[in-house]
Write an enzyme that holds these catalytic residues in place. Sequence first.
Site, PDB file in Angstrom:
ATOM      1  N   SER A  36       3.482 -11.724   0.011  1.00 34.56           N
ATOM      2  CA  SER A  36       3.852 -11.537   1.421  1.00 34.56           C
ATOM      3  C   SER A  36       2.700 -11.001   2.255  1.00 34.56           C
ATOM      4  O   SER A  36       2.803 -10.958   3.493  1.00 34.56           O
ATOM      5  CB  SER A  36       5.057 -10.593   1.532  1.00 34.56           C
ATOM      6  N   LYS A  91      10.292  -3.956   6.861  1.00 34.82           N
ATOM      7  CA  LYS A  91       8.869  -3.968   7.221  1.00 34.82           C
ATOM      8  C   LYS A  91       8.676  -3.724   8.712  1.00 34.82           C
ATOM      9  O   LYS A  91       7.812  -2.934   9.122  1.00 34.82           O
ATOM     10  CB  LYS A  91       8.251  -5.303   6.803  1.00 34.82           C
TER      11      LYS A  91
END
Length: 816
Positions: free
Chosen positions: A660, A703
């Site tokens: 990611s 996030k």
Amino acid sequence: MKVKPGKPLSPQLLYRHCDPADLNFKTTADLEESREIPGQDRAAEAIHFATGIGIDGHNVFVLGPPGSGRHAFVRQFLKNKAAAREVPQDWCYVSSFDDPRQPKAIALPPGRSRELKVGVEHVIQDAQTAIPAAFESEDFQAQREAIAEEFKEVQEEAFKQIEQEAKEHEIGVIQTPTGIAFIPIRKEEALSNEDFKKLPEEEQKQFHDQIEKLTLRLQQVMRSMPKRAREMRQKIRQLERDVASLAVTGLVDELVQKYSDIPVVVEHLEKMQSDIIDNVGLFLHPPDGQGMPAQLQQVMESKESDAMRKYAINVLVDRSDLTGAPVVFEDKPGFVELIGRIEHESEFGSLVTNFSLIRPGALHRANGGYLVIDAAKLLTYPLAWDGLKRALKSREIRIRSLADDIGLVSTVTLEPEPIPLDLKVILIGERIYYYLLERYDPEFSELFKVPADFEDQMKPTGENIENLSRWLAATIRNDKLRHLTRGGVARLIEESSRRLGDSERMSTDIEHFTDLVREADYWAGLGGKALIEADDIQKAIDGRINRGSRVRDRIQEELLRETFLIETSGARIGQVNGLAVLQVGELAFGRPQRITASVKLGSGEVIDIEREVKLGGPLHSKGVLILSGFLGSHYLSDVPLSLSASLVFEQSYGGVDGDSASAAELCVLVSALAETPIRQSLAITGSIDQHGRIQAIGGVNEKIEGFFDICSKRGLTGEQGVLIPEANVKHLMLRKDVVDAVKAKQFQVYPVAHVDEALSLLTGEPTGQKNRKGEFPKGSTNRKVHDRLLDLAEKRRAFGKSESKEDDKADEGKSS
């Protein structure tokens, strides 16, 4: 609402609200209860099928994540299913009179085993009174004495005949220490040796011959005595049998008549009656124990009688309390807990056993019904899995010692007759156990042919929401909680989507729902409310987060104190804010991660420092290799890369895995090559493919919120934001404070589909697209990267030529 890559998302796309007005009830009190797990139609159909089919091997493995309601659903379903079935047979073990080491198993109609046990105990107790009384009766004693007297008279008559014959021949009979002896007499007096020698030889010879004849007669009589004694004992034994038969027959006949509809019980009772008659000594009073040590005498008196131990019924399974088929949840599925065991007793320093010490296992209790076992627990107990498979394959339960099964000891023990097995086994476990067993155990697919796979998620349809609400209503009534308003239910549904990380789906974590309702009930009670409302659900959610957020708070504190360096303003070359997710207990939270890159002349390597020091996982390394391929194909497809670049997660002291961060790593590498600064007010997450497309990642909400928390505590400027993959927009379920900041234009969330879009946002400069000639526009970021890579390639070529000339000169010097 349409998403435009590279443009800020509207607040409506950051959170999917559930409108309470769409719910067709006011409170959960208005709903009927339901025990059908919402969104699990596939698993429910599989369990229906497996429990309905009667073919061997169609046992069930219920697989799925914890909290999805697997145990609750299976329990409720089997409860209803079992109630409609007949109660199975009782099972008993009785003594085998042919071979005591092989107890016999007897099946009886449900509830009658306990009656049989009590009936046999009464027979034995009555026999323990009736038989001694019969043997002590005057009639029995008279007949016994008559038999003994008859033997005595026959014996005495034989001796009298010998004495009479001896007397007729003037021979006397005397008793000596060594036995009976014959001596000559005259005038009723024994002749001495001197007198006997004075007799004529002919007369002496006559005495010798006659004594020899008498001795032979005596020997014949003595040899016949054991035979006659045996005949006497046989007569006495027959008398005892006759008397015992009279005493017992009436007692047993009543039981035989009562169980005349069960031939196997009648057969056993008849054999028991015959054995009692053959072993009446078990019923006669033992000696009073005089002279025996007091402790030993107490032990003997406290023990169950030998007759009761031998003839009593060992009820293995009693179904008298059941109204349907049994459903057994075995919490400790060890070998002996499943198969049963044979216990031992200590007796005078030795371990002894008998059929009454046979104990049932879960298979016995569930026989004729359903057995539910946790797969993880089953696999942790030695030989438990093998024992279960053996029973299912053979369709019988054979009780044996675990020590004997593994060859640990070799002792004489019981071998109980196996009991036929007919049941359905339901294993419940996570998916990993199912797939491992299916892959590595060839017998697994033969015995567990039906997987019931519980879903992790479901669509927020009206039907699923109503089923969930009805499930909650049932839980509320069962736990005696306050009911939920429809606003409270709507807040639960929103939290379900947020927990799953998908605005278009709901989590099937039923356990999480019910725990939140229980905790919200506490807050509603503190507030003096009669119903649980949305703010009570929110308090329960906030309380859970607060209890598990110590690590998150300490990390954020160190970021604010700049122990960990994260910039949220300004611009830097070769530095970008990546995003990572940490999981601590139940709480997952995001944290920004500073990623840096450096570039120099080299041979085309992109060094992943995390991998070099073995802190990077394989997925992270894969992402770095992909971005290396993108650099070559996107910028210089016909010229070899001539750089040496290094990438690192700064201040990272643990393992790094996942791809990611590959988009962030590519962007920071481009920044270092183009010498173009990256805005530190932005963070980026996403993975890339070899064509530069940015792909979806996990934990997008955490996030975004992790970077927002740092920016918010430092002060929102309106410049901060997060870049996410366009494919992740449907997963957004952000906190209210983040959504409010976006509404106020203090924070932004940007969807991006390609790395060029991300670079344009991060650098504030146009990225540039290739024209028909395959050239990037002058002044664009991509053109800067292209020119830098070309320059590095030319320098490497020139460097290589200079090295070659120096080598040639060195070779000429050597040859001269």
